[in-house]
Design a protein around this motif. Structure first.
Motif, PDB file in Angstrom:
ATOM      1  N   TYR A 129      47.134 -50.287   6.051  1.00 32.01           N
ATOM      2  CA  TYR A 129      46.476 -49.841   4.963  1.00 32.01           C
ATOM      3  C   TYR A 129      45.491 -50.846   4.121  1.00 32.01           C
ATOM      4  O   TYR A 129      44.519 -50.034   3.753  1.00 32.01           O
ATOM      5  CB  TYR A 129      47.623 -49.722   4.083  1.00 32.01           C
ATOM      6  N   THR A 140      44.275 -50.893  -1.620  1.00 30.33           N
ATOM      7  CA  THR A 140      45.152 -50.575  -0.597  1.00 30.33           C
ATOM      8  C   THR A 140      46.176 -49.706  -1.144  1.00 30.33           C
ATOM      9  O   THR A 140      46.727 -48.742  -0.317  1.00 30.33           O
ATOM     10  CB  THR A 140      46.248 -51.903  -0.270  1.00 30.33           C
ATOM     11  N   LYS A 144      47.415 -46.079   0.470  1.00 27.08           N
ATOM     12  CA  LYS A 144      48.814 -45.640   0.859  1.00 27.08           C
ATOM     13  C   LYS A 144      49.141 -44.299  -0.068  1.00 27.08           C
ATOM     14  O   LYS A 144      49.786 -43.448   0.735  1.00 27.08           O
ATOM     15  CB  LYS A 144      49.667 -46.752   0.182  1.00 27.08           C
ATOM     16  N   ASN A 148      50.233 -40.823   2.063  1.00 22.30           N
ATOM     17  CA  ASN A 148      51.421 -40.216   1.485  1.00 22.30           C
ATOM     18  C   ASN A 148      51.181 -38.600   1.143  1.00 22.30           C
ATOM     19  O   ASN A 148      52.024 -37.715   1.423  1.00 22.30           O
ATOM     20  CB  ASN A 148      52.014 -41.034   0.415  1.00 22.30           C
TER      21      ASN A 148
END
Length: 184
Positions: A129, A140, A144, A148
């Motif tokens: 990431y 980062t 993420k 997601n």
């Protein structure tokens, strides 16, 4: 030694050939199959028979060779009466994977650019990431979040339950749509 055409002479040896097949196999159906295979091989290879030689011996040799070849094959086969082995060896049809891959591509194309990019970098290419965030110039946590949201959206578009597995043959695709809780 006979003056008959070899194809006509072959017919005269059928009773003796059947008796020999029956003595080898001890089973009428197997003997009939063995005899049929022998006659077929002899007929299709009649050009290899030398006229004036012993047709009966030639036919018996073909039948005997067929018998021992089939015995060797049987020795290599495994009895699988309850389908224990064959059930484990089944292969998923190729078309299922292709159809699911087409569905996946359609769903993947519906994602926003930054989500597709995040999935490709993290899921397919295997970047962390942090590395993916650095490449895209974002934090980062943002990377993420994009991964997601993309995975969740793909799950919706593909009509998958959270615990339902997506059965695709492509490991890279599986990495892209992997469980959001798993580290990538």
């Amino acid at each position: 030694m006979s003056d008959l055409d070899p194809k006509d002479e072959l017919v005269t040896h059928l009773p003796a050939l059947r008796a020999f097949a029956l003595s080898l196999t001890r089973n009428r159906a197997a003997a009939d199959d063995m005899m049929q295979d022998t006659v077929l091989k002899a007929w299709s290879n009649m050009d290899k028979f030398t006229p004036g030689t012993n047709m009966r011996a030639w036919l018996f040799t073909i039948l005997r060779n067929n018998f021992y070849t089939s015995r060797r094959k049987l020795n290599r086969e495994v009895a699988d009466i309850d389908n224990v082995f064959s059930d484990k060896m089944s292969v998923k049809p190729d078309h299922d994977g292709r159809l699911q891959m087409m569905d996946f591509r359609e769903a993947f194309d519906q994602l926003p650019d930054e989500q597709r990019e995040a999935l490709i970098l993290v899921g397919v290419s295997g970047f962390s990431y942090e590395d993916a965030g650095n490449m895209c110039g974002v934090a980062t946590g943002t990377m993420k979040s994009r991964v997601n949201r993309a995975r969740n959206r793909l799950t919706e578009l593909l009509h998958l339950d959270e615990d339902e597995a997506l059965e695709l043959t492509d490991s890279a695709t599986m990495a892209v749509v992997g469980s959001p809780g798993l580290p990538s």
